[in-house]
Design a protein around this motif. Structure first.
Motif, short mmCIF file in Angstrom:
data_model
loop_
_atom_site.label_atom_id
_atom_site.label_comp_id
_atom_site.label_asym_id
_atom_site.label_seq_id
_atom_site.Cartn_x
_atom_site.Cartn_y
_atom_site.Cartn_z
N ASP A 57 0.83 -1.21 0.00
CA ASP A 57 0.00 0.00 0.00
C ASP A 57 0.86 1.26 0.00
OD1 ASP A 57 -2.66 -1.42 0.45
OD2 ASP A 57 -1.47 -2.13 2.14
N ILE A 58 1.94 1.21 0.78
CA ILE A 58 2.85 2.37 0.86
C ILE A 58 3.58 2.53 -0.48
CG2 ILE A 58 4.81 3.38 2.11
CD1 ILE A 58 2.55 2.85 4.02
N LEU A 59 4.05 1.42 -1.04
CA LEU A 59 4.80 1.51 -2.30
C LEU A 59 3.89 1.88 -3.47
CD1 LEU A 59 7.31 -1.43 -1.80
CD2 LEU A 59 7.83 1.02 -1.79
N SER A 60 2.62 1.56 -3.39
CA SER A 60 1.66 2.00 -4.43
C SER A 60 1.52 3.51 -4.36
CB SER A 60 0.29 1.34 -4.22
OG SER A 60 0.41 -0.05 -4.24
N TYR A 61 1.42 4.02 -3.13
CA TYR A 61 1.30 5.48 -2.94
C TYR A 61 2.57 6.16 -3.47
CZ TYR A 61 0.53 9.96 -0.60
OH TYR A 61 0.37 11.30 -0.34
N ILE A 62 3.71 5.59 -3.13
CA ILE A 62 4.99 6.16 -3.59
C ILE A 62 5.07 6.12 -5.12
CG2 ILE A 62 7.47 5.62 -3.67
CD1 ILE A 62 7.18 4.84 -0.66
N THR A 63 4.63 5.03 -5.70
CA THR A 63 4.66 4.90 -7.17
C THR A 63 3.74 5.93 -7.81
OG1 THR A 63 5.16 2.56 -6.95
CG2 THR A 63 4.29 3.25 -9.07
N TYR A 64 2.59 6.14 -7.19
CA TYR A 64 1.65 7.17 -7.68
C TYR A 64 2.34 8.53 -7.67
CZ TYR A 64 -2.10 10.60 -6.80
OH TYR A 64 -2.91 11.71 -6.80
N LYS A 65 3.02 8.84 -6.58
CA LYS A 65 3.69 10.15 -6.46
C LYS A 65 4.87 10.25 -7.45
CE LYS A 65 1.40 12.17 -3.18
NZ LYS A 65 0.68 13.42 -3.41
N LEU A 66 5.70 9.19 -7.51
CA LEU A 66 6.90 9.24 -8.35
C LEU A 66 6.55 9.25 -9.84
CD1 LEU A 66 9.21 6.59 -6.59
CD2 LEU A 66 9.58 9.07 -6.65
N SER A 67 5.46 8.57 -10.20
CA SER A 67 5.13 8.42 -11.62
C SER A 67 4.46 9.66 -12.19
CB SER A 67 4.21 7.22 -11.84
OG SER A 67 2.96 7.45 -11.22
N GLY A 68 3.70 10.36 -11.35
CA GLY A 68 2.90 11.47 -11.88
C GLY A 68 1.69 10.97 -12.66
N PHE A 69 1.45 9.66 -12.66
CA PHE A 69 0.29 9.09 -13.36
C PHE A 69 -0.99 9.43 -12.59
CE2 PHE A 69 2.16 5.13 -15.75
CZ PHE A 69 3.03 5.97 -16.44
N PRO A 70 -2.12 9.47 -13.28
CA PRO A 70 -3.38 9.57 -12.54
C PRO A 70 -3.56 8.31 -11.69
CG PRO A 70 -3.79 9.16 -14.88
CD PRO A 70 -2.31 9.38 -14.73
N SER A 71 -4.25 8.45 -10.57
CA SER A 71 -4.32 7.32 -9.63
C SER A 71 -5.01 6.10 -10.22
CB SER A 71 -5.01 7.74 -8.33
OG SER A 71 -6.31 8.20 -8.60
N ASN A 72 -5.86 6.29 -11.23
CA ASN A 72 -6.53 5.11 -11.82
C ASN A 72 -5.55 4.19 -12.54
OD1 ASN A 72 -6.57 7.35 -13.84
ND2 ASN A 72 -7.35 5.72 -15.16
N ARG A 73 -4.34 4.72 -12.87
CA ARG A 73 -3.36 3.87 -13.57
C ARG A 73 -2.23 3.38 -12.65
NH1 ARG A 73 -0.52 5.86 -17.75
NH2 ARG A 73 -1.20 8.02 -17.83
N VAL A 74 -2.41 3.56 -11.35
CA VAL A 74 -1.43 3.00 -10.39
C VAL A 74 -2.22 2.16 -9.38
CG1 VAL A 74 0.37 3.46 -8.71
CG2 VAL A 74 0.06 5.02 -10.64
N ILE A 75 -1.99 0.86 -9.45
CA ILE A 75 -2.80 -0.08 -8.67
C ILE A 75 -1.88 -0.96 -7.83
CG2 ILE A 75 -4.36 -2.09 -8.90
CD1 ILE A 75 -5.21 -0.96 -11.62
N GLY A 76 -2.22 -1.15 -6.58
CA GLY A 76 -1.47 -2.12 -5.77
C GLY A 76 -2.24 -3.44 -5.74
N SER A 77 -1.51 -4.54 -5.54
CA SER A 77 -2.23 -5.82 -5.47
C SER A 77 -3.10 -5.88 -4.21
CB SER A 77 -1.25 -7.01 -5.52
OG SER A 77 -0.37 -6.96 -4.43
N GLY A 78 -2.83 -4.99 -3.26
CA GLY A 78 -3.72 -4.76 -2.12
C GLY A 78 -4.08 -6.03 -1.35
N THR A 79 -5.37 -6.18 -1.08
CA THR A 79 -5.81 -7.35 -0.31
C THR A 79 -6.51 -8.37 -1.21
OG1 THR A 79 -7.74 -6.02 0.32
CG2 THR A 79 -5.99 -6.22 1.96
#
Ligand code: NAD
Length: 315
Positions: free
Chosen positions: A125-147
């Motif tokens: 979850d933390i690395l998904s958030y970091i990837t969202y921030k680092l990528s600059g992608f809209p959040s719909n294109r950054v997904i974590g495998s989550g639960t």
């Protein structure tokens, strides 16, 4: 450059990356897989080993390479980094994996600016958030495998208890993929019956113990596997394959991927596992399901655990 059909790149050729490549190879969902790892030999060896089975599956090219070889990927799956050691929480991996992600994400974005990123490395979850921030992608294109995996474990264990096909059990694990995750008992149903009603039809008459035991077993599942064999990878690879399938087939399936919450459940600016509609564009909609008060409070507590790690990481 993409040769034909869907192209998927996998960053990290370890247990999870290579098993995910195998699961995708046998799925027929993609015609091209590129594997990248800082350990080039490992990536090359995995690509060779997988390729030698190509005549048994639908046409596919599996190669290893540099980030430039990932160009124009439809999906990039990030599995690189360390996992928790026996007895450690997933959250302990953050500092090392943060540095690794700072080196990976800009490269991925440079070559596949229109891709969907699926983060698997922990703490996911933390690395998904970091990837969202680092990528600059809209959040719909950054997904974590989550639960997604935890929900699968939950269904499997309920299926074992009730002697019912786990595919006929409807329920979710939500929140952190980790120690603060929650079991949504109020939403758990079998054949249209809430789990408590279904318990009345079950001859085991275990009282409330089943709920406590299964929730504990789901939360401790990864720790137990890691203690016995050092890592978990088969079930997570199938979970990732399922997410990829929902995206590429534009299924509008509901999966508990890690998504960016924007006020849902009163939670802001945190990635965590919630029921989410997934299709070709990635995240289509986060669902606000009807949790009871206790579950909602637990979900908010889970978000606070994640938020405090994000705050401490100075992201
Ligand atoms: P592993 O050690 O087998 O593989 C990790 C790979 O990452 C290695 O091959 C390593 O060389 C590579 N790597 C390290 N730094 C890199 C870099 N800068 N660039 C490219 N590659 C790099 O570990 P694993 O068992 O495959 O686990 C990988 C991650 O997946 C861990 O964080 C683990 O906790 C996580 N995981 C997540 C879930 C989930 O449900 N989300 C389930 C299981 C494991």
């Amino acid at each position: 450059m993409k040769t034909r059909g869907n192209k998927i790149s996998i960053i990290g050729a370890g247990f999870v990356g290579s098993t995910t490549a195998f699961a995708l190879m046998t799925s027929g969902l993609t015609s091209e897989i590129v594997i990248v790892d800082i350990n080039k030999n490992k990536a090359e060896g995995e690509a060779m080993d997988l390729s030698h089975g190509a005549p048994f599956v639908r046409p596919i090219d599996i190669t290893s390479g540099e980030y430039s070889d990932t160009k124009d990927s439809d999906i990039v799956i990030i599995t690189a980094g360390i996992g928790p050691k026996p007895g450690d929480s997933r959250l302990t991996c953050i500092s090392k994996n943060l540095k690794i992600f700072q080196s990976i994400v800009p490269e991925v974005v440079k070559y596949s600016p229109d891709s969907i990123l699926i983060v698997v490395s922990n703490p996911v979850d933390i690395l998904s958030y970091i990837t969202y921030k680092l990528s600059g992608f809209p959040s719909n294109r950054v997904i974590g495998s989550g639960t997604v995996l935890d929900t699968s474990r939950f269904k499997y264990m309920l299926g074992q208890h009730f002697e019912v096909d786990p595919r006929n059990i409807h329920t979710y694990i939500m929140g952190e993929h980790g120690d603060s995750e929650i079991a949504t008992w109020s939403l758990t149903s079998i054949a249209g019956m809430n789990v408590d009603e279904y318990c009345d039809t079950c001859l085991k008459k275990c009282g409330g113990e089943m709920k406590l035991n299964i929730y504990k077993d789901v939360k401790e599942a990864a720790y137990k596997v890691i203690e016995k064999k050092g890592a978990t990878y088969y079930a997570v690879a199938l979970a990732v394959r399922r997410i990829v399938e929902a995206i590429l087939s534009n299924e509008n399936s509901i999966l508990t991927v890690s998504s960016l919450l924007n006020g849902e459940y009163g939670i802001q600016d945190v990635y965590m596992g919630v029921p989410t509609i997934i299709g070709r564009g990635g995240v289509k909609k986060l669902l606000q399901v009807n949790l009871n008060k206790e579950e909602k409070d637990q979900l908010v507590d889970s978000s606070k655990v994640l938020k405090s790690v994000i705050d401490d990481s100075n992201i």
